[in-house]
Motif scaffolding. Structure first.
Motif, mmCIF file in Angstrom:
data_model
loop_
_atom_site.group_PDB
_atom_site.id
_atom_site.type_symbol
_atom_site.label_atom_id
_atom_site.label_comp_id
_atom_site.label_asym_id
_atom_site.label_seq_id
_atom_site.Cartn_x
_atom_site.Cartn_y
_atom_site.Cartn_z
ATOM 1 N N ARG A 1 -2.684 -4.484 11.792
ATOM 2 C CA ARG A 1 -3.898 -4.380 13.043
ATOM 3 C C ARG A 1 -4.469 -5.759 13.074
ATOM 4 O O ARG A 1 -4.494 -6.425 14.148
ATOM 5 N N ASN A 2 -4.873 -6.272 11.948
ATOM 6 C CA ASN A 2 -5.516 -7.651 12.074
ATOM 7 C C ASN A 2 -4.617 -8.753 12.253
ATOM 8 O O ASN A 2 -5.157 -9.679 12.945
ATOM 9 N N GLU B 1 -12.515 -3.910 8.576
ATOM 10 C CA GLU B 1 -11.406 -3.100 7.711
ATOM 11 C C GLU B 1 -10.587 -4.392 7.093
ATOM 12 O O GLU B 1 -9.404 -4.274 7.609
ATOM 13 N N GLU B 2 -11.045 -5.073 6.077
ATOM 14 C CA GLU B 2 -10.314 -6.171 5.812
ATOM 15 C C GLU B 2 -9.119 -5.543 4.691
ATOM 16 O O GLU B 2 -9.689 -4.809 3.756
ATOM 17 N N PRO B 3 -7.931 -5.996 4.931
ATOM 18 C CA PRO B 3 -6.919 -5.321 4.037
ATOM 19 C C PRO B 3 -6.954 -6.211 2.593
ATOM 20 O O PRO B 3 -7.597 -7.079 2.397
ATOM 21 N N LYS C 1 -1.290 -0.698 7.354
ATOM 22 C CA LYS C 1 -1.834 -0.519 8.774
ATOM 23 C C LYS C 1 -2.731 -1.475 9.269
ATOM 24 O O LYS C 1 -2.937 -2.086 10.286
ATOM 25 N N ARG C 2 -3.868 -1.587 8.219
ATOM 26 C CA ARG C 2 -4.939 -2.588 8.270
ATOM 27 C C ARG C 2 -4.440 -3.954 8.661
ATOM 28 O O ARG C 2 -4.789 -4.651 9.527
ATOM 29 N N ARG C 3 -3.301 -4.405 7.501
ATOM 30 C CA ARG C 3 -2.787 -5.581 7.665
ATOM 31 C C ARG C 3 -2.182 -5.916 9.225
ATOM 32 O O ARG C 3 -2.259 -6.912 9.902
ATOM 33 N N TRP D 1 -2.042 2.883 4.372
ATOM 34 C CA TRP D 1 -3.141 2.610 5.166
ATOM 35 C C TRP D 1 -3.599 1.245 4.936
ATOM 36 O O TRP D 1 -4.128 0.484 5.897
ATOM 37 N N ASN D 2 -3.382 0.528 3.886
ATOM 38 C CA ASN D 2 -3.628 -1.050 3.645
ATOM 39 C C ASN D 2 -2.539 -1.761 4.544
ATOM 40 O O ASN D 2 -2.993 -2.465 5.226
ATOM 41 N N CYS E 1 -8.771 1.732 -0.348
ATOM 42 C CA CYS E 1 -8.023 2.223 0.978
ATOM 43 C C CYS E 1 -7.956 3.602 0.929
ATOM 44 O O CYS E 1 -6.809 3.935 1.427
#
Length: 283
Positions: A118-119, A127-129, A114-116, A111-112, A9
């Motif tokens: 968002r998903n 963008e898999e966390p 934020k991905r989680r 950033w990780n 990430c």
């Protein structure tokens, strides 16, 4: 060959895309190697991670050539794997460089997350966390590129806060305008020599060198240093750590496997095996 390396990430895929677009604009054929990966499964244990690296290595080997640009978008956090890629590039007679995407751990964790988030809101996207525990473990195990090592040089550091890669022109010159030709590793260079007892000699000579190292360690209390080898112009350069017999036998088997089909002159086996050991003990 462009090897991208960095924390999970840290923005490696963004940099890979920037590199792809730049070299395409310069009229080069570009292969972007970015294999899909189930991160929670693959990085949770050693076996699936090893299989994933093997698949990645195979894809890189198929794409490598003297004219095309191969960009390896992945963690590439193990220096032994970067060394393997370096050797593969040399065997193809092509130049290589490493791009270290530098981002602090705190930024990667941010950033990780934020991905989680968002998903969870929009569903799974490209963008898999990472699982937080796996992310922390991968960062802990990360082996940062060392520009002093041949396989990590030249190394271009790209800070996370730079919107663009500032060294693109320098990279282009390194890969395509360097006048020095790439030399294939002598220890793996094929030689058209066929001798009846070649395999026996290959086995015996390499075993003698391993025995010499073990004897030196017993006599010196496990210390490293320079060890002369009989009938050989190259000396052993041992690190300041205890080398185990299984570790040395593994290097011996690798060397034999590399050279059992591409035969080398019997008088050169000892010298090339010593060079092979010296090179791999730096890892």
């Amino acid at each position: 060959l462009i090897i991208i390396s960095g924390f999970p990430c840290s923005g490696k895929s963004t940099r890979a895309a920037q590199l792809r677009d730049y070299f395409l604009s310069r009229g080069k054929s570009v292969h972007l190697i970015s294999l899909p990966v189930d991160r929670d499964r693959v990085f949770a244990s050693a076996a699936p991670e090893k299989s994933h690296r093997a698949a990645e290595f195979s894809a890189i080997k198929r794409a490598l050539s003297k004219d095309a640009v191969v960009i390896v978008d992945g963690l590439n956090y193990i220096k032994g794997f970067r060394y393997q890629l370096f050797c593969e590039a040399k065997s193809c007679g092509t130049h290589h460089c490493v791009v270290h995407v530098a981002a602090p751990k705190e930024k990667c964790v941010e950033w990780n997350e934020k991905r989680r988030e968002r998903n969870e809101y929009v569903g799974k996207d490209d963008e898999e966390p990472y699982d937080p525990e796996i992310l922390d473990n991968l960062i802990f195990r990360y082996e940062e590129p060392n520009p002093m090592a041949r396989w990590d040089s030249p190394c271009y550091v790209v800070p996370w806060f730079d919107e663009k890669i500032l060294q693109l022109e320098e990279m282009y010159k390194t890969l395509f305008e360097t006048k020095t030709a790439v030399k294939v590793n002598k220890s793996t260079a094929p030689k058209p020599v066929i001798e009846g007892d070649y395999l026996y000699e290959l086995d015996k000579v390499t075993q003698d060198v391993v025995g010499l190292i073990m004897e030196h360690q017993r006599n010196s209390g496990g210390g490293g240093g320079t060890v002369p080898v009989k009938d050989c112009e190259v000396t052993l350069e041992l690190p300041d750590r205890q080398l185990s017999l299984p570790q040395l036998q593994r290097l011996r088997r690798q060397f034999i496997q590399l050279n059992r089909t591409h035969q080398i002159a019997r008088k050169r086996i000892r010298e090339l095996f010593v060079e092979y050991i010296n090179e791999n003990l730096q890892l």
